[in-house]
Each structure stands twice: as C-alpha cells, then as structure tokens.
Design a protein around this motif. Structure first.
Motif, mmCIF file in Angstrom:
data_model
loop_
_atom_site.group_PDB
_atom_site.id
_atom_site.type_symbol
_atom_site.label_atom_id
_atom_site.label_comp_id
_atom_site.label_asym_id
_atom_site.label_seq_id
_atom_site.Cartn_x
_atom_site.Cartn_y
_atom_site.Cartn_z
ATOM 1 N N LYS A 7 0.842 -1.202 0.000
ATOM 2 C CA LYS A 7 0.000 0.000 0.000
ATOM 3 C C LYS A 7 0.872 1.245 0.000
ATOM 4 C CE LYS A 7 -3.542 -2.638 2.122
ATOM 5 N NZ LYS A 7 -3.984 -3.258 3.366
ATOM 6 N N CYS A 10 2.192 1.627 -3.351
ATOM 7 C CA CYS A 10 1.146 2.214 -4.194
ATOM 8 C C CYS A 10 1.110 3.728 -4.032
ATOM 9 C CB CYS A 10 -0.201 1.599 -3.822
ATOM 10 S SG CYS A 10 -1.631 2.480 -4.436
ATOM 11 N N ILE A 11 1.149 4.201 -2.774
ATOM 12 C CA ILE A 11 1.108 5.648 -2.526
ATOM 13 C C ILE A 11 2.318 6.325 -3.148
ATOM 14 C CG2 ILE A 11 1.128 7.424 -0.727
ATOM 15 C CD1 ILE A 11 -0.260 5.333 1.084
ATOM 16 N N LEU A 14 2.075 6.377 -7.021
ATOM 17 C CA LEU A 14 1.090 7.332 -7.516
ATOM 18 C C LEU A 14 1.504 8.772 -7.224
ATOM 19 C CD1 LEU A 14 -2.321 5.540 -6.935
ATOM 20 C CD2 LEU A 14 -1.129 5.992 -9.056
ATOM 21 N N SER A 15 2.212 8.979 -6.100
ATOM 22 C CA SER A 15 2.727 10.328 -5.840
ATOM 23 C C SER A 15 3.711 10.725 -6.926
ATOM 24 C CB SER A 15 3.410 10.385 -4.474
ATOM 25 O OG SER A 15 2.542 9.929 -3.477
ATOM 26 N N ILE A 18 1.787 11.568 -10.106
ATOM 27 C CA ILE A 18 1.102 12.863 -10.126
ATOM 28 C C ILE A 18 2.114 14.000 -10.241
ATOM 29 C CG2 ILE A 18 -0.257 14.462 -8.725
ATOM 30 C CD1 ILE A 18 -1.728 11.963 -7.638
ATOM 31 N N ILE A 19 3.162 13.956 -9.404
ATOM 32 C CA ILE A 19 4.079 15.095 -9.361
ATOM 33 C C ILE A 19 4.986 15.114 -10.596
ATOM 34 C CG2 ILE A 19 5.962 16.152 -8.073
ATOM 35 C CD1 ILE A 19 4.530 14.951 -5.535
ATOM 36 N N LEU A 22 3.021 15.472 -14.011
ATOM 37 C CA LEU A 22 2.484 16.790 -14.372
ATOM 38 C C LEU A 22 3.579 17.822 -14.600
ATOM 39 C CD1 LEU A 22 -0.626 17.036 -12.042
ATOM 40 C CD2 LEU A 22 -0.617 16.703 -14.493
ATOM 41 N N LEU A 23 4.771 17.582 -14.043
ATOM 42 C CA LEU A 23 5.794 18.628 -14.103
ATOM 43 C C LEU A 23 6.933 18.335 -15.059
ATOM 44 C CD1 LEU A 23 5.980 19.639 -10.344
ATOM 45 C CD2 LEU A 23 4.733 20.723 -12.203
ATOM 46 N N LEU A 197 -3.657 0.401 -6.533
ATOM 47 C CA LEU A 197 -4.790 1.082 -5.896
ATOM 48 C C LEU A 197 -6.080 0.286 -6.120
ATOM 49 C CD1 LEU A 197 -5.524 3.744 -4.357
ATOM 50 C CD2 LEU A 197 -6.311 4.603 -6.558
ATOM 51 N N TRP A 200 -6.085 -2.639 -3.867
ATOM 52 C CA TRP A 200 -6.358 -2.165 -2.499
ATOM 53 C C TRP A 200 -7.870 -2.019 -2.272
ATOM 54 C CZ3 TRP A 200 -3.469 2.744 -0.291
ATOM 55 C CH2 TRP A 200 -3.766 2.862 1.062
ATOM 56 N N ILE A 201 -8.528 -1.299 -3.191
ATOM 57 C CA ILE A 201 -9.971 -1.095 -3.058
ATOM 58 C C ILE A 201 -10.691 -2.444 -3.081
ATOM 59 C CG2 ILE A 201 -11.993 -0.045 -4.114
ATOM 60 C CD1 ILE A 201 -10.081 2.079 -5.293
ATOM 61 N N VAL B 49 -0.972 20.821 -9.362
ATOM 62 C CA VAL B 49 -0.334 19.613 -8.838
ATOM 63 C C VAL B 49 -0.659 19.448 -7.355
ATOM 64 C CG1 VAL B 49 1.866 18.458 -8.449
ATOM 65 C CG2 VAL B 49 1.508 19.776 -10.527
ATOM 66 N N ILE B 52 -4.383 18.304 -6.978
ATOM 67 C CA ILE B 52 -4.588 16.891 -7.338
ATOM 68 C C ILE B 52 -3.965 15.985 -6.280
ATOM 69 C CG2 ILE B 52 -4.050 15.114 -9.030
ATOM 70 C CD1 ILE B 52 -4.171 17.226 -11.168
ATOM 71 N N PHE B 53 -2.772 16.366 -5.839
ATOM 72 C CA PHE B 53 -2.074 15.548 -4.836
ATOM 73 C C PHE B 53 -2.863 15.530 -3.521
ATOM 74 C CE2 PHE B 53 1.476 14.645 -1.881
ATOM 75 C CZ PHE B 53 1.840 13.423 -2.425
ATOM 76 N N PHE B 56 -5.740 13.192 -3.927
ATOM 77 C CA PHE B 56 -5.220 11.822 -3.896
ATOM 78 C C PHE B 56 -4.949 11.387 -2.463
ATOM 79 C CE2 PHE B 56 -1.177 9.334 -3.900
ATOM 80 C CZ PHE B 56 -1.746 8.136 -4.266
ATOM 81 N N ILE B 60 -6.630 8.346 -0.213
ATOM 82 C CA ILE B 60 -5.818 7.322 0.450
ATOM 83 C C ILE B 60 -6.150 7.264 1.944
ATOM 84 C CG2 ILE B 60 -3.452 6.731 1.122
ATOM 85 C CD1 ILE B 60 -4.025 6.079 -1.767
ATOM 86 N N LEU B 63 -9.309 5.441 2.430
ATOM 87 C CA LEU B 63 -9.116 3.990 2.316
ATOM 88 C C LEU B 63 -8.577 3.424 3.626
ATOM 89 C CD1 LEU B 63 -7.627 3.316 -1.249
ATOM 90 C CD2 LEU B 63 -9.928 2.934 -0.418
#
Lengths: 229, 78
Positions: A7, A10-11, A14-15, A18-19, A22-23, A197, A200-201, B49, B52-53, B56, B60, B63
């Motif tokens: 888990k 997974c976090i 995904l972090s 996203i970061i 996008l950048l 994820l 996990w769900i 960013v 969205i973060f 997210f 989490i 969950l």
C-alpha cells in the motif's frame, strides 16, 4: 492482502505519477499538446481494468475448481473494481477526445470496442443481481466471467488495431511508441501504481463481504464438506 | 549666466535622480524580494499539482479509515 508494504508502494508510485507526470517535460506534439500527460492517468485506467479483470478471471476459475464461495466473492469484487476503472477510463477518454478530436464520441473503433466490453461486464453484474440462489449465481457468473474475459481481450487488444483509429499510434496519428522513451518510466510507474490502488480497493470490498457473508460461507462450506464425503 | 544655469541644472538633475533612483531601486527590490514564488511560477501549474495531490492523499486516507473499520469488525467476529 493485509500487509502494508504494497500500500505504501502504491502511494509512492502514484505520488511520483502525479508530481513527475504533471511537471516533467514531455514531447511537444501537434493536437496533443500538454494533454499528452493524460497518458499517465487515462491509459492506466484501461491497463488497470484489464489486469483487475484478469485477477477476477483467475478467481472465477479457482471457484469453478474448488466450489469455495470465498473465491466467488474475490472474483466478484475484482470485477467490480475493474468496471469502476473501465468507466473512469471511458469518461476520461471522452473528456480527452472532446479537446483533441473535437467530439466526446466519434465512433472510434477503440471507443466502440471498449464500450462493448464494458457493457459485457455490466451484464455480468446484472446477471449476478438477477439470480437469487447463491450457489447458482456463483456458478453461472463464474462461467460467464470466463466468456466475458475472452471476448474483452480481442475487442480491446486486437480489433481496434486492425482498422484505422483516432487513437495516438493508430492510423497515422502521432503515437507514443516511437517517441515515448522519456515518458515510459513514468507510464509504467503509473500503471503499477493505479493497479495496486485497484487491488487495495478490491481487497477492502472483499474483506467487507467476507465478514458480511460469514454465516453463508460457513454453512455453505460445511454443506460442501458433507457433499464431498 | 549660462554656466550658472548649467550648474543649477546638474544640481537639479542630481537631486531628481537622487529622488528617483531609490524609487526605481525600490521598485526593483520589490520584484526581487524573496517570497515563496515557486508555487506561482510556470503559470501556477504547481497549484494544480498540489490540488490533485491533496485529493489523492484524501482518498488514500479514506481507504485507510475504511480498512481500520473493517479490521475492527473482523476482530469482533472472531
């Protein structure tokens, strides 16, 4: 299933998705422009859906082999999360299409095929809801699950590739394959992250169902043991 | 007379520039003041960013709370 390390993985994944997704600089392409970053969010929905349906299929087969209702619950919940991912993939795809292809829906072969395969899995859920007897429900839906999976794979993986498609990489559109070298690591990170994820769900839903149907499971398995003897 | 005028003029210029220069220096300063500008650069994409973060992380956290509740029920059943 109850361990915490994946888990956290997974976090983390995904972090990063996203970061960094996008950048980080991405290849500048016509039509796509910055929307190319949707590769990290829209496409993993479909990859995740297929992986979750694969897990669901494995548990459906295990149920057919062992007749253990536990596996039926596993199979059902993984399929449900798969449908959730697929629906999100469909909606995000339509949003993306509106601003690159001009229309939410343009009867693109891949759009049609993925809509069909989603309908097939909606029918799976409808089928489950329509059979009141639990044993029958489990057996019928496990068999249906196997069929649904092997219809979905050619629908999504093979048929759209045989015809021209608006999707990047199909029919002369700028694709990701030849230029995605710098996007590939983030993309795979995204796919694994979103898939985890989904697992996990699904495991949360499974644990809830196992508790909620404990009585049913124990009586059924006692009956099955008697039957086997 | 002319010489007097030019010296007067240079004095005026010096005075004016002495008045204006610190202003312009200040104007430059206010641009250069170190603030948390990172989040405002690049068309404020960092704000997106962050948003969205945050969403997210919220999901989490949700969950994890569901998981906690399920764990409790599982232990109660045993």
């Amino acid at each position: 299933m109850r361990k915490v390390w994946w888990k956290i993985l997974c976090i983390l994944l995904l972090s990063v998705t996203i970061i960094v997704g996008l950048l980080m600089p991405v290849p500048a392409l016509n039509i796509l422009n910055e929307t190319i970053r949707n590769l990290y969010f829209h496409v993993p929905m479909w990859f995740g859906m297929m992986l979750l349906f694969t897990v669901s299929l494995v548990y459906a087969i295990r149920f057919l082999k062992t007749q253990d209702l536990k596996f039926d619950i596993y199979s059902e919940q993984f399929a449900k999360v798969g449908v959730l991912f697929g629906s999100l993939g469909m909606v995000t795809g339509m949003e993306w299409a509106r601003f690159t292809w001009g229309e939410f829906w343009s009867n693109d072969p891949k759009q049609l095929a993925s809509a069909l395969s989603l309908l097939i899995y909606f029918a799976y859920l409808a089928l489950r809801g329509s059979v009141p007897d639990y044993d029958k429900k489990a057996k019928i839906s496990a068999v249906y699950n196997v069929f649904a999976y092997f219809i979905m794979i050619p629908l999504i993986m093979i048929l759209p590739r045989l015809t021209a498609s608006l999707h990047p990489g199909n029919g002369g559109n700028p694709g990701f394959g030849d230029l995605a070298a710098e996007m590939r690591p983030v993309f795979y990170t995204a796919v694994i992250g979103w898939f985890l994820l989904g697992i996990w769900i699904a495991t949360l839903a499974i644990r809830f169902q196992l508790v909620a149907r404990k009585h049913l499971l124990s009586t059924h398995n006692v009956e099955m043991d008697v039957f086997k003897k | 007379m002319l010489k007097h005028f030019t010296s007067y003029f240079t004095k005026l210029l010096v005075c004016l520039s002495a008045l204006i220069f610190p202003l312009s220096a200040m104007a430059q300063d206010s641009n250069a003041v170190a603030m948390a500008d990172k989040l405002r650069s690049d068309g404020k994409i960092y704000v997106v960013v962050t948003v969205i973060f945050t969403i997210f992380l919220g999901i989490i956290l949700y969950l994890f709370t569901i998981e906690k509740k399920i764990k409790k029920i599982e232990q109660n059943q045993k």
